[in-house]
Design a protein around this motif. Structure first.
Motif, PDB file in Angstrom:
ATOM      1  N   MET A  97       0.738  -1.253   0.082  1.00  0.00           N
ATOM      2  CA  MET A  97       0.198   0.044  -0.056  1.00  0.00           C
ATOM      3  C   MET A  97       0.957   1.229  -0.033  1.00  0.00           C
ATOM      4  N   ALA A  98       1.990   1.022   0.871  1.00  0.00           N
ATOM      5  CA  ALA A  98       2.983   2.285   0.729  1.00  0.00           C
ATOM      6  C   ALA A  98       3.521   2.465  -0.731  1.00  0.00           C
ATOM      7  N   ALA A  99       3.795   1.519  -1.301  1.00  0.00           N
ATOM      8  CA  ALA A  99       4.525   1.665  -2.671  1.00  0.00           C
ATOM      9  C   ALA A  99       3.301   2.402  -3.632  1.00  0.00           C
ATOM     10  N   SER A 100       2.028   1.906  -3.504  1.00  0.00           N
ATOM     11  CA  SER A 100       1.088   2.446  -4.413  1.00  0.00           C
ATOM     12  C   SER A 100       0.905   3.809  -4.155  1.00  0.00           C
ATOM     13  N   ARG A 101       1.216   4.329  -2.923  1.00  0.00           N
ATOM     14  CA  ARG A 101       1.048   5.591  -2.576  1.00  0.00           C
ATOM     15  C   ARG A 101       1.902   6.355  -2.993  1.00  0.00           C
ATOM     16  N   VAL A 102       3.254   6.053  -2.680  1.00  0.00           N
ATOM     17  CA  VAL A 102       4.508   6.902  -3.124  1.00  0.00           C
ATOM     18  C   VAL A 102       4.650   6.815  -4.654  1.00  0.00           C
ATOM     19  N   ALA A 103       4.228   5.975  -5.245  1.00  0.00           N
ATOM     20  CA  ALA A 103       4.503   5.940  -6.706  1.00  0.00           C
ATOM     21  C   ALA A 103       3.491   7.012  -7.376  1.00  0.00           C
ATOM     22  N   THR A 104       2.478   7.511  -6.516  1.00  0.00           N
ATOM     23  CA  THR A 104       1.688   8.620  -7.376  1.00  0.00           C
ATOM     24  C   THR A 104       2.569  10.139  -7.301  1.00  0.00           C
ATOM     25  N   TYR A 105       3.546  10.096  -6.733  1.00  0.00           N
ATOM     26  CA  TYR A 105       4.549  11.215  -6.577  1.00  0.00           C
ATOM     27  C   TYR A 105       5.383  11.589  -7.756  1.00  0.00           C
ATOM     28  N   PRO A 106       5.240  12.775  -8.563  1.00  0.00           N
ATOM     29  CA  PRO A 106       5.995  12.966  -9.462  1.00  0.00           C
ATOM     30  C   PRO A 106       7.548  12.820  -9.125  1.00  0.00           C
ATOM     31  N   GLY A 107       8.031  13.331  -8.066  1.00  0.00           N
ATOM     32  CA  GLY A 107       9.279  13.573  -7.954  1.00  0.00           C
ATOM     33  C   GLY A 107       9.935  12.042  -7.540  1.00  0.00           C
ATOM     34  N   VAL A 108       9.121  11.186  -7.182  1.00  0.00           N
ATOM     35  CA  VAL A 108       9.627   9.826  -6.681  1.00  0.00           C
ATOM     36  C   VAL A 108       9.716   9.126  -8.214  1.00  0.00           C
ATOM     37  N   ARG A 109       8.730   9.461  -9.008  1.00  0.00           N
ATOM     38  CA  ARG A 109       8.827   8.754 -10.232  1.00  0.00           C
ATOM     39  C   ARG A 109      10.023   9.051 -11.319  1.00  0.00           C
ATOM     40  N   ALA A 110      10.073  10.284 -11.130  1.00  0.00           N
ATOM     41  CA  ALA A 110      11.325  10.838 -12.006  1.00  0.00           C
ATOM     42  C   ALA A 110      12.742  10.238 -11.496  1.00  0.00           C
ATOM     43  N   GLU A 111      12.724  10.098 -10.206  1.00  0.00           N
ATOM     44  CA  GLU A 111      14.024   9.617  -9.794  1.00  0.00           C
ATOM     45  C   GLU A 111      14.046   8.104 -10.283  1.00  0.00           C
ATOM     46  N   MET A 112      12.962   7.169 -10.300  1.00  0.00           N
ATOM     47  CA  MET A 112      12.880   5.825 -10.349  1.00  0.00           C
ATOM     48  C   MET A 112      12.858   5.759 -12.051  1.00  0.00           C
ATOM     49  N   VAL A 113      12.288   6.372 -12.846  1.00  0.00           N
ATOM     50  CA  VAL A 113      12.242   6.259 -14.187  1.00  0.00           C
ATOM     51  C   VAL A 113      13.587   6.559 -14.767  1.00  0.00           C
ATOM     52  N   ALA A 114      14.403   7.436 -14.186  1.00  0.00           N
ATOM     53  CA  ALA A 114      15.774   7.824 -14.543  1.00  0.00           C
ATOM     54  C   ALA A 114      16.564   6.604 -14.538  1.00  0.00           C
ATOM     55  N   ILE A 115      16.689   6.085 -13.483  1.00  0.00           N
ATOM     56  CA  ILE A 115      17.196   4.769 -13.221  1.00  0.00           C
ATOM     57  C   ILE A 115      16.995   3.675 -14.176  1.00  0.00           C
ATOM     58  N   GLN A 116      15.777   3.514 -14.406  1.00  0.00           N
ATOM     59  CA  GLN A 116      15.016   2.209 -15.192  1.00  0.00           C
ATOM     60  C   GLN A 116      15.848   2.536 -16.574  1.00  0.00           C
ATOM     61  N   GLN A 117      15.677   3.630 -17.165  1.00  0.00           N
ATOM     62  CA  GLN A 117      16.041   4.203 -18.298  1.00  0.00           C
ATOM     63  C   GLN A 117      17.249   4.001 -18.991  1.00  0.00           C
ATOM     64  N   ARG A 118      18.219   4.387 -17.930  1.00  0.00           N
ATOM     65  CA  ARG A 118      19.569   4.178 -18.106  1.00  0.00           C
ATOM     66  C   ARG A 118      20.217   2.846 -18.294  1.00  0.00           C
ATOM     67  N   LEU A 119      19.386   1.898 -17.413  1.00  0.00           N
ATOM     68  CA  LEU A 119      19.711   0.568 -17.656  1.00  0.00           C
ATOM     69  C   LEU A 119      19.284  -0.065 -18.818  1.00  0.00           C
ATOM     70  N   ALA A 120      18.295   0.661 -19.359  1.00  0.00           N
ATOM     71  CA  ALA A 120      17.644  -0.248 -20.612  1.00  0.00           C
ATOM     72  C   ALA A 120      18.374   0.187 -21.776  1.00  0.00           C
ATOM     73  N   LYS A 121      18.974   1.290 -21.810  1.00  0.00           N
ATOM     74  CA  LYS A 121      19.953   1.735 -22.875  1.00  0.00           C
ATOM     75  C   LYS A 121      21.027   0.803 -23.119  1.00  0.00           C
ATOM     76  N   THR A 122      21.368   0.184 -22.222  1.00  0.00           N
ATOM     77  CA  THR A 122      22.756  -0.551 -22.564  1.00  0.00           C
ATOM     78  C   THR A 122      22.339  -2.245 -22.362  1.00  0.00           C
ATOM     79  N   THR A 123      21.234  -2.630 -21.867  1.00  0.00           N
ATOM     80  CA  THR A 123      21.078  -3.814 -21.596  1.00  0.00           C
ATOM     81  C   THR A 123      19.818  -4.424 -21.936  1.00  0.00           C
ATOM     82  N   SER A 124      19.752  -5.741 -22.658  1.00  0.00           N
ATOM     83  CA  SER A 124      18.443  -6.381 -23.072  1.00  0.00           C
ATOM     84  C   SER A 124      17.986  -6.784 -21.762  1.00  0.00           C
TER      85      SER A 124
END
Length: 227
Positions: A97-124
């Motif tokens: 439930m905490a994860a579902s809540r914090v995932a609504t926050y733009p600041g949190v999502r921006a940090e997580m998405v940046a990490i995910q996109q960096r990984l995806a550029k170099t790895t299948s």
């Protein structure tokens, strides 16, 4: 695989994304990134440090203070916060439930998405979550939306909780699941929805292996199309 292959898998809570994604990634010999675990780690950290998950400013600030990393081990993904492995503490209903809540926050999502996109550029990799096809990997090789009827998703989660020794009733699990669905689909930032070019896979009446085989077939077909 010589070319980088990115598979986006979205879907509601209890659809089996993590276990299905792990199996598919293993069969394709690519990495599996569980983004939900990353948001769970933020929620867990907020709880453990006494930060209210309802305080958007405080949680967003916390997200910038911590160092969240992901490691891939033989038994799957391990999620670390400031170097401490928190993987074993991420699957409680409170953390969900905490994860579902914090995932609504733009600041949190921006940090997580940046990490995910960096990984995806170099790895299948196969990435699963709530907004992978619509936000994180809009140009993914293939997008899968994995779902199942609410009652079936609740039954699966209930069995998992029972095996873990939890005392939750089926009715409680179903109520929590529907509340999560409502939060995820109606949040203002990157809500859960089916990407226009995603393939919907409904696993309500399928076994685990049947679902894995169905997704593998879809992935292999898409890869052939792009060759």
């Amino acid at each position: 695989m010589d070319k980088i292959i990115n598979i986006a898998m979205d879907g509601p809570v209890g659809a089996g994304k993590s276990s299905i994604a792990r199996a598919v990634a293993d069969r394709l010999n690519i990495l599996h990134l569980d983004t939900g675990a990353m948001y769970r780690a933020v929620g867990l950290t907020a709880i453990s440090r006494g930060v209210s998950v309802n305080d958007e400013e405080a949680v967003s600030a916390l997200c910038k203070e911590i160092t969240l990393t992901v490691e891939h081990h033989a038994d799957g993904q391990h999620t670390l916060v400031d170097g401490r492995d928190v993987t074993g503490s991420l699957r409680t209903e409170e953390v969900s439930m905490a994860a579902s809540r914090v995932a609504t926050y733009p600041g949190v999502r921006a940090e997580m998405v940046a990490i995910q996109q960096r990984l995806a550029k170099t790895t299948s990799m196969l990435v699963d979550g709530r907004d992978i096809g619509t936000r994180v990997l809009p140009d993914a090789t293939i997008k899968i939306f994995l779902t199942a009827q609410a009652e079936e998703r609740a039954r699966r989660r209930y069995v998992q909780l029972q095996e873990a020794g939890a005392s939750d009733t089926f009715e409680q699990v179903l109520e929590d699941l529907r509340r999560r669905d409502d939060q995820d689909m109606n949040r203002k930032t990157d809500p859960l929805r089916v990407a226009e070019d995603a393939v919907v896979v409904d696993s309500t009446d399928c076994t685990f292996e049947q679902t894995v085989e169905r997704i593998l077939m879809l992935v292999e077909e898409r890869i052939r199309e792009k060759e």
